[in-house]
Motif scaffolding. Sequence first.
Motif, PDB file in Angstrom:
ATOM      1  N   MET A 586       0.833  -1.204   0.000  1.00 54.72           N
ATOM      2  CA  MET A 586       0.000   0.000   0.000  1.00 54.72           C
ATOM      3  C   MET A 586       0.868   1.255   0.000  1.00 54.72           C
ATOM      4  O   MET A 586       0.635   2.197  -0.749  1.00 54.72           O
ATOM      5  CB  MET A 586      -0.908  -0.007   1.224  1.00 54.72           C
ATOM      6  N   LEU A 599      -5.145  -2.203  -0.459  1.00 54.54           N
ATOM      7  CA  LEU A 599      -6.151  -1.948   0.556  1.00 54.54           C
ATOM      8  C   LEU A 599      -7.256  -3.001   0.489  1.00 54.54           C
ATOM      9  O   LEU A 599      -7.754  -3.473   1.515  1.00 54.54           O
ATOM     10  CB  LEU A 599      -6.750  -0.549   0.390  1.00 54.54           C
ATOM     11  N   LEU A 690      -6.942   4.972   3.319  1.00 51.01           N
ATOM     12  CA  LEU A 690      -6.669   4.152   4.495  1.00 51.01           C
ATOM     13  C   LEU A 690      -7.868   4.122   5.452  1.00 51.01           C
ATOM     14  O   LEU A 690      -8.352   3.058   5.851  1.00 51.01           O
ATOM     15  CB  LEU A 690      -5.426   4.713   5.205  1.00 51.01           C
ATOM     16  N   MET A 693     -10.932   2.374   4.068  1.00 52.16           N
ATOM     17  CA  MET A 693     -10.851   0.917   4.162  1.00 52.16           C
ATOM     18  C   MET A 693     -11.205   0.457   5.581  1.00 52.16           C
ATOM     19  O   MET A 693     -11.982  -0.488   5.762  1.00 52.16           O
ATOM     20  CB  MET A 693      -9.443   0.459   3.779  1.00 52.16           C
TER      21      MET A 693
END
Length: 885
Positions: A586, A599, A690, A693
């Motif tokens: 990532m 992700l 981020l 997710m």
Amino acid sequence: MVRYVYDFAEGGRDLAGLLGGKGANLAEMARLGLPVPPGFTVTTDACRAFLATGTEPDGLIREVSDHLTTLEEAAGRRLGQPDDPLLLSVRSGARFSMPGMMETILDIGLTDESVLGLAKTSGNERFAWDSYRRLVQMFGSTVMGVDGSLFEGVLDDLKRARGAASDLDLTAEDLAGLVESYRNLVRQETGEYFPQSPAEQLRRAVLAVFESWNGERARIYRHREHIPDDLGTAVNVQTMVFGNLGADSGSGVAFTRDPATGRPGLYGDYLANAQGEDVVAGIRNTVPLTALAELDPVSYEQLRSHMSTLETHYRDLCDIEFTIERGRLWMLQTRVGKRTAEAAFAIATELADEGLITPDESLARVSGEGLARLMFPRFDTSAVGKALAHGLPASPGAAVGAAVFDSAEAVRRSAAGEKVVLVRQETTPDDLPGMIAAQAVLTSRGGKTSHAAVVARGMGRVCVCGAEEITVDTGARRFTVGATVVEEGTVVSVDGSEGAVYLGAAPLVDSAVMRYFETGERSDALVAAVAGVMERADGARRLEVRANADTPEDAARARRFGAQGVGLCRTEHMFLGERRKLVEAMILASDETERERALGALLPLQRKDFSGILEAMDGLPVTIRLIDPPLHEFLPDRTELAVRIAAVEARGERPDPHDTDLLGAVSRMHEENPMLGLRGVRLGLVVPGLVAMQVRAIAEAVVERTRAGGRPRAEIMVPLVGAVEELRIERAEVERVLAEVSQESGVPVRLPVGTMIELPRAALTAGRIAEEAEFFSFGTNDLTQTTWGFSRDDVEAEFFSAYLDKGIFATSPFETLDRDGVGRLVRIAVDEGRATRPDLKIGVCGEHGGDPESVHFFHAAGLDYVSCSPFRVPVARLEAGRAAL
Ligand code: ADP
Ligand code: MG
């Protein structure tokens, strides 16, 4: 007019500040009609006045002599009267018990003349000379400043010359000769004669006791126990009674219940034909108190009756010192006695059952610290025998290992698989590796806030400190306790809960209390007592108790321990282990598609984590914190990586391109102060995708659990917010994802969104932040770090012990919340947050959530809940109950 002297008949236990604990309790016993040798108490006021000016306050001498006259009239003889002397003890006694730290002088009133009178009236010449030589010795060292060991030396010489094994083998003539030698010693050392005026002896003895308040021993003790330096001591002047007048005399100590287990019934030690000091000094072997029932049944019965009077009156375990003079019982001291944690629970429960105290009082008599001790495995007390030495219970638990005397040896042996106990006079930061390697740390010096204690508690190492009976000889690699020598490698057992050290490997038993919390099994009376106390605490408390738990197993255990939810579920461990590869991917992603793929791979893993915790806590709130630490923590170490690449290059080969990419990323992301860097909410605002997710994983877990018929109650918590704008932006993203998942799944997912308050700016602008936050949770670890400007990892082992020694703080602010500073921020945030949003839910999730004193603060500050590690949950429940009393 200020009064400086109170007769025992005038005082009482409510006057402990003025008369000291000993004086107040002597007066209380006298008032209850118990046989206390008559006397009077010179107040702590007089002591303070004396210490301030260096002279006796006006009127003190007259008051003392008036009270002495009354005493003499009642006794029908005068102090030091040549043919039949009244003799006095002059005893220190401060507000708080400082056992053995100050001076006491016995047999005041003996002179060259009156010793003969005493010999005649007692019909025991040996006794009279023995008393006199004790006076010259005590007075000579305490009042006149002669080194005490010189007296010991003279006595030892005499015993050797006479071939005497103990003092008892010396005759009256021997002792008369000893007095002569002692008096010569005094003259030689001070240029002064031993005073032959009883009045002068008394006056100087009183002043010497005042002065002993500032003796080094006493000062160190006070510092360690957090007793203020300006209280001063009272002085008790009391008629002497004698336990050393023959077989029908003796001295002892007794407890109204067993202070180790709390079991009812007299408990103690007795020594026939002895003064009280001999009992404590362990010169001869004592017999159990029950033996007195045969030696002197009348006194024994009286003693039992007096002790029952005392326990009923004080409504608590009492301990006493007593002396029997020719078949007549005298009470010399009492106080509410110290006890083990086990005894505290047993006694509180029994006294409540007996109706002597209320249920609320019984809750006040136990403590979370005591409960924590009962939860550790411990030594089987019935199998260990007598302790080798005692010290302060600095860090709880039980450990067995070979004694070693320096850090390097500890590390060496433990690397070879041996269990070791590190024994030091005191520890310093240099001992750290040894402390880590050892099972337990034992020191002969230092208090509960010494380096050894602070560091051991921080690491969860067993520690006993300040075991003053042991002498550590690091050079010779051994320690000694009296005549016992313990060489390096000898196995010892250290009980950090009780502060005891045993020779050999003591057998361990599991904690029945722990088993009770795990399974609900009530295996014995102690467990039943604990269970009863817990019920009372739960009934009394206003604070909820949640747990910090990151895994379903921890959540389930916390729930068994009584947690009412998860107050902090950290998500960072969900990026460790095999998942590191995905995190790397990532971070290294060169475009959106690559990042989304990485992700996307993390998503189902996180969903599963959350789903498990939500299931374990079904129906109860689970506060999930979005990722907090800087991302480079999930990448390999920069130096290691650089070395690996350099090694490949040195062989003339081409390094793996993945490694060079990684090194580039690690170098880019390197921070000088990661604690203050790109972390918390900042990550969510800067690293695309981020947070989305994580929120999706949480929302989908909620959907999954709902579909499975559960009642998931996830809450989303944003860390390290300093400004409402940060939270507003992050929250919009959170709500967007929640709406998305609701839409896709057809299950409405509405989760509360809140924030940690862990920066001073957040606390100071809490009114604004509450516009966006549905709950606050104080992260008191970071809040303490940022308020003090301490980096915890850097300061604790380095200089905290110096700060503690200098009294800058009494306990580490990372252990007990700093009320004045950090606590002020907490109060501001509570007030201003609730002003904006009256139903704002507020908790704390730092380690302080499980610390007794801090729990009391959080209760007072109006928080809704505390959250702590699963094992501390029972402690927090108990203390929350006590805080509400
Ligand atoms: P500490 O506070 O160190 O216990 P104390 O004042 O209790 O000191 O005195 C120590 C010992 O001296 C007592 O335990 C007792 O044995 C003895 N003692 C004190 N006063 C008297 C007294 N009036 N008669 C006989 N012994 C006494
Ligand atoms: Mg005493």
